[in-house]
Motif scaffolding. Structure first.
Motif, PDB file in Angstrom:
ATOM      1  N   ALA A   7       0.848  -1.194   0.000  1.00  0.00           N
ATOM      2  CA  ALA A   7       0.000   0.000   0.000  1.00  0.00           C
ATOM      3  C   ALA A   7       0.881   1.241   0.000  1.00  0.00           C
ATOM      4  CB  ALA A   7      -0.921   0.017   1.215  1.00  0.00           C
ATOM      5  N   THR A   8       0.399   2.282  -0.634  1.00  0.00           N
ATOM      6  CA  THR A   8       1.014   3.609  -0.569  1.00  0.00           C
ATOM      7  C   THR A   8      -0.065   4.576  -0.113  1.00  0.00           C
ATOM      8  OG1 THR A   8       2.577   3.118  -2.346  1.00  0.00           O
ATOM      9  CG2 THR A   8       2.193   5.433  -1.842  1.00  0.00           C
ATOM     10  N   LEU A   9       0.098   5.122   1.070  1.00  0.00           N
ATOM     11  CA  LEU A   9      -0.931   5.952   1.689  1.00  0.00           C
ATOM     12  C   LEU A   9      -0.433   7.383   1.835  1.00  0.00           C
ATOM     13  CD1 LEU A   9      -1.928   3.443   4.504  1.00  0.00           C
ATOM     14  CD2 LEU A   9      -3.075   3.794   2.325  1.00  0.00           C
ATOM     15  N   PHE A  10      -1.173   8.332   1.273  1.00  0.00           N
ATOM     16  CA  PHE A  10      -0.857   9.736   1.474  1.00  0.00           C
ATOM     17  C   PHE A  10      -1.336  10.139   2.861  1.00  0.00           C
ATOM     18  CE2 PHE A  10      -0.261   9.264  -2.926  1.00  0.00           C
ATOM     19  CZ  PHE A  10       0.426  10.366  -3.413  1.00  0.00           C
ATOM     20  N   THR A  11      -0.444  10.664   3.669  1.00  0.00           N
ATOM     21  CA  THR A  11      -0.773  11.052   5.032  1.00  0.00           C
ATOM     22  C   THR A  11       0.054  12.272   5.404  1.00  0.00           C
ATOM     23  OG1 THR A  11      -0.684  10.356   7.364  1.00  0.00           O
ATOM     24  CG2 THR A  11       0.834   9.263   5.851  1.00  0.00           C
ATOM     25  N   PHE A  12      -0.593  13.259   6.031  1.00  0.00           N
ATOM     26  CA  PHE A  12       0.037  14.548   6.286  1.00  0.00           C
ATOM     27  C   PHE A  12       0.632  15.053   4.977  1.00  0.00           C
ATOM     28  CE2 PHE A  12      -0.632  12.672  10.387  1.00  0.00           C
ATOM     29  CZ  PHE A  12      -1.044  13.746  11.162  1.00  0.00           C
ATOM     30  N   GLU A  13       1.921  15.342   4.915  1.00  0.00           N
ATOM     31  CA  GLU A  13       2.484  15.865   3.664  1.00  0.00           C
ATOM     32  C   GLU A  13       3.395  14.873   2.957  1.00  0.00           C
ATOM     33  OE1 GLU A  13       3.390  20.298   3.784  1.00  0.00           O
ATOM     34  OE2 GLU A  13       3.526  19.787   5.916  1.00  0.00           O
ATOM     35  N   GLY A  14       3.443  13.645   3.470  1.00  0.00           N
ATOM     36  CA  GLY A  14       4.304  12.628   2.874  1.00  0.00           C
ATOM     37  C   GLY A  14       3.544  11.377   2.506  1.00  0.00           C
ATOM     38  N   LYS A  15       4.242  10.263   2.458  1.00  0.00           N
ATOM     39  CA  LYS A  15       3.652   8.989   2.075  1.00  0.00           C
ATOM     40  C   LYS A  15       4.099   7.894   3.038  1.00  0.00           C
ATOM     41  CE  LYS A  15       3.819  10.023  -2.893  1.00  0.00           C
ATOM     42  NZ  LYS A  15       4.404   9.583  -4.204  1.00  0.00           N
ATOM     43  N   LEU A  16       3.139   7.055   3.430  1.00  0.00           N
ATOM     44  CA  LEU A  16       3.444   5.863   4.200  1.00  0.00           C
ATOM     45  C   LEU A  16       3.430   4.673   3.244  1.00  0.00           C
ATOM     46  CD1 LEU A  16       3.918   4.729   7.138  1.00  0.00           C
ATOM     47  CD2 LEU A  16       1.502   4.090   7.074  1.00  0.00           C
ATOM     48  N   ILE A  17       4.551   3.995   3.140  1.00  0.00           N
ATOM     49  CA  ILE A  17       4.686   2.856   2.251  1.00  0.00           C
ATOM     50  C   ILE A  17       4.664   1.582   3.092  1.00  0.00           C
ATOM     51  CG2 ILE A  17       5.982   1.882   0.329  1.00  0.00           C
ATOM     52  CD1 ILE A  17       5.221   4.800  -0.091  1.00  0.00           C
ATOM     53  N   LYS A  18       3.713   0.686   2.807  1.00  0.00           N
ATOM     54  CA  LYS A  18       3.636  -0.596   3.506  1.00  0.00           C
ATOM     55  C   LYS A  18       4.264  -1.662   2.618  1.00  0.00           C
ATOM     56  CE  LYS A  18      -0.402   0.459   6.326  1.00  0.00           C
ATOM     57  NZ  LYS A  18      -1.666  -0.071   6.900  1.00  0.00           N
ATOM     58  N   LEU A  19       5.265  -2.361   3.163  1.00  0.00           N
ATOM     59  CA  LEU A  19       6.094  -3.269   2.380  1.00  0.00           C
ATOM     60  C   LEU A  19       6.132  -4.665   2.989  1.00  0.00           C
ATOM     61  CD1 LEU A  19       9.086  -0.788   2.112  1.00  0.00           C
ATOM     62  CD2 LEU A  19       7.543  -1.343   0.230  1.00  0.00           C
ATOM     63  N   THR A  20       6.385  -5.647   2.139  1.00  0.00           N
ATOM     64  CA  THR A  20       6.635  -7.020   2.555  1.00  0.00           C
ATOM     65  C   THR A  20       7.885  -7.510   1.840  1.00  0.00           C
ATOM     66  OG1 THR A  20       4.257  -7.416   2.747  1.00  0.00           O
ATOM     67  CG2 THR A  20       5.679  -9.350   2.699  1.00  0.00           C
ATOM     68  N   HIS A  21       8.690  -8.318   2.532  1.00  0.00           N
ATOM     69  CA  HIS A  21       9.865  -8.889   1.869  1.00  0.00           C
ATOM     70  C   HIS A  21      10.223 -10.218   2.517  1.00  0.00           C
ATOM     71  CE1 HIS A  21      13.216  -8.129   4.829  1.00  0.00           C
ATOM     72  NE2 HIS A  21      12.254  -7.396   5.361  1.00  0.00           N
ATOM     73  N   ASP A  22      10.998 -10.998   1.796  1.00  0.00           N
ATOM     74  CA  ASP A  22      11.522 -12.259   2.325  1.00  0.00           C
ATOM     75  C   ASP A  22      12.816 -11.970   3.075  1.00  0.00           C
ATOM     76  OD1 ASP A  22       9.574 -14.075   1.231  1.00  0.00           O
ATOM     77  OD2 ASP A  22      10.471 -13.724  -0.737  1.00  0.00           O
ATOM     78  N   SER A  23      12.862 -12.380   4.327  1.00  0.00           N
ATOM     79  CA  SER A  23      14.034 -12.119   5.164  1.00  0.00           C
ATOM     80  C   SER A  23      14.980 -13.310   5.180  1.00  0.00           C
ATOM     81  CB  SER A  23      13.602 -11.803   6.592  1.00  0.00           C
ATOM     82  OG  SER A  23      14.711 -11.804   7.474  1.00  0.00           O
ATOM     83  N   GLU A  25      17.327 -13.438   7.446  1.00  0.00           N
ATOM     84  CA  GLU A  25      17.592 -13.658   8.864  1.00  0.00           C
ATOM     85  C   GLU A  25      16.495 -14.491   9.523  1.00  0.00           C
ATOM     86  OE1 GLU A  25      20.183 -13.189  10.570  1.00  0.00           O
ATOM     87  OE2 GLU A  25      21.368 -11.668   9.538  1.00  0.00           O
ATOM     88  N   THR A  26      15.234 -14.134   9.277  1.00  0.00           N
ATOM     89  CA  THR A  26      14.139 -14.826   9.961  1.00  0.00           C
ATOM     90  C   THR A  26      13.587 -16.001   9.166  1.00  0.00           C
ATOM     91  OG1 THR A  26      12.345 -13.484   9.028  1.00  0.00           O
ATOM     92  CG2 THR A  26      13.475 -12.605  10.981  1.00  0.00           C
ATOM     93  N   LYS A  27      13.967 -16.096   7.899  1.00  0.00           N
ATOM     94  CA  LYS A  27      13.482 -17.172   7.015  1.00  0.00           C
ATOM     95  C   LYS A  27      11.954 -17.117   6.872  1.00  0.00           C
ATOM     96  CE  LYS A  27      17.697 -18.907   6.914  1.00  0.00           C
ATOM     97  NZ  LYS A  27      18.363 -18.022   7.899  1.00  0.00           N
ATOM     98  N   THR A  28      11.387 -15.937   7.012  1.00  0.00           N
ATOM     99  CA  THR A  28       9.956 -15.724   6.848  1.00  0.00           C
ATOM    100  C   THR A  28       9.743 -14.449   6.045  1.00  0.00           C
ATOM    101  OG1 THR A  28       9.724 -14.352   8.833  1.00  0.00           O
ATOM    102  CG2 THR A  28       9.463 -16.745   9.109  1.00  0.00           C
ATOM    103  N   LYS A  29       8.495 -14.220   5.643  1.00  0.00           N
ATOM    104  CA  LYS A  29       8.147 -12.915   5.106  1.00  0.00           C
ATOM    105  C   LYS A  29       8.037 -11.932   6.259  1.00  0.00           C
ATOM    106  CE  LYS A  29       5.833 -14.165   0.805  1.00  0.00           C
ATOM    107  NZ  LYS A  29       6.904 -13.539  -0.007  1.00  0.00           N
ATOM    108  N   MET A  30       8.512 -10.724   6.055  1.00  0.00           N
ATOM    109  CA  MET A  30       8.459  -9.686   7.082  1.00  0.00           C
ATOM    110  C   MET A  30       7.755  -8.456   6.524  1.00  0.00           C
ATOM    111  SD  MET A  30       9.889 -10.954   9.824  1.00  0.00           S
ATOM    112  CE  MET A  30      10.210  -9.510  10.843  1.00  0.00           C
ATOM    113  N   ASN A  31       6.987  -7.809   7.390  1.00  0.00           N
ATOM    114  CA  ASN A  31       6.324  -6.557   7.050  1.00  0.00           C
ATOM    115  C   ASN A  31       7.088  -5.387   7.657  1.00  0.00           C
ATOM    116  OD1 ASN A  31       4.106  -7.885   5.777  1.00  0.00           O
ATOM    117  ND2 ASN A  31       3.233  -8.288   7.798  1.00  0.00           N
ATOM    118  N   VAL A  32       7.109  -4.280   6.942  1.00  0.00           N
ATOM    119  CA  VAL A  32       7.725  -3.058   7.452  1.00  0.00           C
ATOM    120  C   VAL A  32       7.020  -1.869   6.811  1.00  0.00           C
ATOM    121  CG1 VAL A  32       9.533  -3.132   5.661  1.00  0.00           C
ATOM    122  CG2 VAL A  32       9.897  -1.763   7.736  1.00  0.00           C
TER     123      VAL A  32
END
Length: 292
Positions: A7-23, A25-32
């Protein structure tokens, strides 16, 4: 690509980017989640400093993104904010979802050594290494060499611990109601024992109150902490113990530099956190070179 944009969310004067990736280190998908301030698009500056925010028990990257209100202050000063998750998710380890304060949502920002957890629960290396390295590639305008760290509760402990264990990496460190001496409280004993085993020296290697005297960095910023007097984990359950960190600072490089503020009437919630985010943003902006 290392990341999938959810997701890319416009909030205040910037953008909040919601991301997922394969880690790795953890050997799992991680959200950030990553908040890019308005300067990311508009500033002639080549790089944008970063603030790393570590959340507390049970939280996901969404809690602070939605309720802490870092965004207007990030826009004001011109820093990005990175909101990692608090643990691996879906590692398929027996018992990882049985307790709210251990396992899923409660990675405690350590690299587990107990065999059951050691493959996946590597949140220390993930947060302070892999995640930052991958985000630097994904967002080349972000400057991960000019970075500060903060957090709440378990994340406040993680911020303090990560600061002390990485001399001169982080320009400054602050915390909201942090677990300052986990060796001496139930949350710390449960998580350290579960992830690190019974060797107390392994516990001490992550405990801020133990680490403060061992810090070897040349940069000695003031440490900013706020804790509410109505926080049940402070006044009733004795989980936070900020006084122990202040006492341990005496005779060290940080003597007189731990600003531990008890604020009357505030609890452990995001009502408390959002009330003092402005003070913490101003503090970090100074050390990030964004204000005087």
């Amino acid at each position: 690509m290392s990341f999938t944009t959810d997701a890319t969310l416009f909030t205040f004067e910037g953008k909040l980017i919601k991301l997922t990736h394969d880690s790795t280190e953890t050997k799992t998908k991680m959200n950030v989640n990553v908040y890019l301030p308005k300067q990311y698009e508009t500033s002639s500056e080549k790089t944008i400093p970063v603030l790393l925010y570590l959340s507390g028990l049970t939280c996901t990257p969404n809690n602070a993104s939605e309720k802490a209100f870092w965004q207007p202050f990030a826009d004001q000063y011109g820093f990005a904010v990175v909101f990692p998750d608090t643990s691996p998710r879906g590692a398929a380890i027996e018992g990882e979802d049985e307790s709210w304060d251990f396992g899923s949502g409660a990675g405690f920002y350590v690299d587990a050594t107990v065999e059951k957890w050691a493959k996946n629960y590597r949140m220390y290396s993930y947060v302070h290494g892999e995640l930052q390295e991958k985000l630097q590639i994904e967002f080349p305008k972000l400057d991960f060499s000019t970075i500060s760290i903060t957090g709440h509760s378990m994340g406040g402990y993680g911020a303090l611990s990560g600061f002390f264990k990485n001399p001169n990496k982080y320009k400054s460190v602050s915390a909201f109601a942090p677990i300052c001496n986990p060796i001496e409280c139930q949350w710390g004993q449960k998580n350290f024992g579960g992830y690190l085993g019974e060797d107390k020296s392994a516990w001490a290697a992550y405990d801020p109150t133990e680490l403060i005297s061992k810090y070897e960095g040349s940069e000695i910023p003031e440490i900013l902490i706020h804790t509410g007097t109505a926080d049940p984990f402070y006044h009733r359950d004795a989980q936070l113990l900020p006084e122990n960190l202040v006492a341990a600072s005496k005779g060290t490089k940080f003597e007189g530099k731990v600003s531990s503020n008890l604020v009357e009437g505030y609890d452990h919630s995001y009502y408390f956190i959002s009330s003092f985010v402005g003070q913490h943003a101003a503090y970090h902006a100074k050390y990030l070179g964004l204000s005087k």
